[in-house]
Write an enzyme that holds these catalytic residues in place. Sequence first.
Site, short mmCIF file in Angstrom:
data_model
loop_
_atom_site.label_atom_id
_atom_site.label_comp_id
_atom_site.label_asym_id
_atom_site.label_seq_id
_atom_site.Cartn_x
_atom_site.Cartn_y
_atom_site.Cartn_z
N ARG A 1 11.49 -6.68 5.10
CA ARG A 1 11.33 -5.29 4.65
C ARG A 1 12.26 -4.33 5.40
O ARG A 1 12.39 -4.41 6.62
CB ARG A 1 9.87 -4.89 4.86
CG ARG A 1 9.59 -3.42 4.82
CD ARG A 1 8.13 -3.15 4.61
NE ARG A 1 7.38 -3.07 5.85
CZ ARG A 1 6.10 -2.70 5.91
NH1 ARG A 1 5.43 -2.42 4.81
NH2 ARG A 1 5.46 -2.64 7.06
N ARG B 1 11.49 -2.05 10.59
CA ARG B 1 10.50 -1.40 11.45
C ARG B 1 10.31 -2.26 12.69
O ARG B 1 10.30 -3.48 12.60
CB ARG B 1 9.16 -1.31 10.69
CG ARG B 1 8.81 0.10 10.30
CD ARG B 1 7.62 0.12 9.40
NE ARG B 1 6.39 -0.34 10.04
CZ ARG B 1 5.19 -0.23 9.49
NH1 ARG B 1 5.06 0.33 8.30
NH2 ARG B 1 4.11 -0.67 10.10
N ARG C 1 -0.35 -8.39 13.65
CA ARG C 1 -0.88 -7.38 12.73
C ARG C 1 -1.75 -8.04 11.65
O ARG C 1 -2.77 -7.49 11.24
CB ARG C 1 0.26 -6.58 12.10
CG ARG C 1 0.86 -5.59 13.10
CD ARG C 1 2.19 -5.04 12.64
NE ARG C 1 2.10 -4.29 11.41
CZ ARG C 1 3.08 -4.21 10.50
NH1 ARG C 1 4.22 -4.85 10.70
NH2 ARG C 1 2.92 -3.49 9.43
N ARG D 1 -9.35 1.64 8.69
CA ARG D 1 -8.94 0.28 9.05
C ARG D 1 -10.02 -0.44 9.85
O ARG D 1 -9.84 -1.60 10.19
CB ARG D 1 -7.69 0.37 9.90
CG ARG D 1 -6.39 0.07 9.11
CD ARG D 1 -5.39 -0.24 10.10
NE ARG D 1 -4.13 -0.75 9.88
CZ ARG D 1 -3.04 -0.12 9.46
NH1 ARG D 1 -3.11 1.09 9.01
NH2 ARG D 1 -1.89 -0.72 9.48
N LYS E 1 0.83 -1.22 0.00
CA LYS E 1 0.00 0.00 0.00
C LYS E 1 0.86 1.26 0.00
O LYS E 1 0.63 2.18 -0.77
CB LYS E 1 -0.89 0.06 1.26
CG LYS E 1 -1.93 -1.01 1.38
CD LYS E 1 -2.88 -0.73 2.55
CE LYS E 1 -2.20 -0.68 3.91
NZ LYS E 1 -1.62 -1.93 4.36
P1 AMP Z 1 1.00 1.00 9.11
O1 AMP Z 1 2.25 1.75 8.85
O2 AMP Z 1 -0.16 1.47 8.25
O3 AMP Z 1 1.18 -0.50 9.05
O4 AMP Z 1 0.56 1.34 10.62
C1 AMP Z 1 1.40 1.03 11.70
C2 AMP Z 1 0.59 0.97 12.98
O5 AMP Z 1 -0.02 2.24 13.22
C3 AMP Z 1 -0.55 -0.02 12.98
O6 AMP Z 1 -0.14 -1.34 13.32
C4 AMP Z 1 -1.48 0.58 14.03
O7 AMP Z 1 -1.00 0.34 15.34
C5 AMP Z 1 -1.33 2.07 13.77
N1 AMP Z 1 -2.31 2.55 12.78
C6 AMP Z 1 -2.05 3.07 11.55
N2 AMP Z 1 -3.19 3.42 10.92
C7 AMP Z 1 -4.21 3.12 11.77
C8 AMP Z 1 -5.63 3.23 11.68
N3 AMP Z 1 -6.24 3.72 10.60
N4 AMP Z 1 -6.36 2.82 12.75
C9 AMP Z 1 -5.76 2.35 13.87
N5 AMP Z 1 -4.43 2.18 14.00
C10 AMP Z 1 -3.64 2.57 12.96
#
Ligand code: AMP
Length: 223
Positions: free
Chosen positions: A127, A156, A167, A90, A15
């Site tokens: 990654r 990360r 996740r 999400r 994404k």
């Molecule tokens: P990502 O980089 O999109 O994988 O997001 C990393 C982390 O940020 C996720 O595992 C969540 O803990 C938090 N996070 C990001 N976007 C959201 C969202 N829309 N709703 C809730 N938690 C989020």
Amino acid sequence: MALPLIILGPPGAGKGTQAARFAARHEIPKISTGDILREAVQSGTEIGLRAKASMDRGELVGDDLVIGIVEERLRRPDARVGFILDGFPRTVPQAKSLDAIMTDRSSMIVVDIVVPVDELVRRLTIRLVCSACGANAEPGQTASPCVRCGGTLMQRSDDTGSVVRERLQVYNRQTRPLVEYYRSRPTFCSIDGAQPPDQVAMAIEGAVKVAARSAGLTDGLVQ
Ligand code: AMP
């Protein structure tokens, strides 16, 4: 007329990479709640402090927190020409809030990137991302520097074994239902994300063109 896009898909689907490419090509902002939250954690703001524990465990942070972030971000002038949301919504409550924020929700294009789970785990655990600008390393790149900014590449903290599994479970439980929430809209499209990144990007361009036409968005915006 604006070009509002949502990019859906599990962690590791690509994404972020695809949203960045699309945003650059169409000159619209990429809005990533994950990036905004990581920045908040790094700079120790109140939002960061509230989000950190959930992020470390691979769980979602509260709906109210992210909805507030997105609402504020979408009000900024640069989002008037359109935007691509990466990692938001999400949950179904987040999607409903977005529908309420948008004046014309029928014009929202939803791109779902589909990738088999084995491939997601493989991608996530190898990654590397830039610690300075947050960009993903180039495919196959195993060492610094970041090709964009020269920063140091690292894993990360939530891309490690047990957190990755959590996740993916969180995705199945809380985010996958969104696909059904959006599927019946004429602006929904599903993309095979297991293809090489260039092909995924081309598939997204093609699908967005079709979706934009069905939403009545002008062709000029979707070159
Ligand atoms: P990502 O980089 O999109 O994988 O997001 C990393 C982390 O940020 C996720 O595992 C969540 O803990 C938090 N996070 C990001 N976007 C959201 C969202 N829309 N709703 C809730 N938690 C989020």
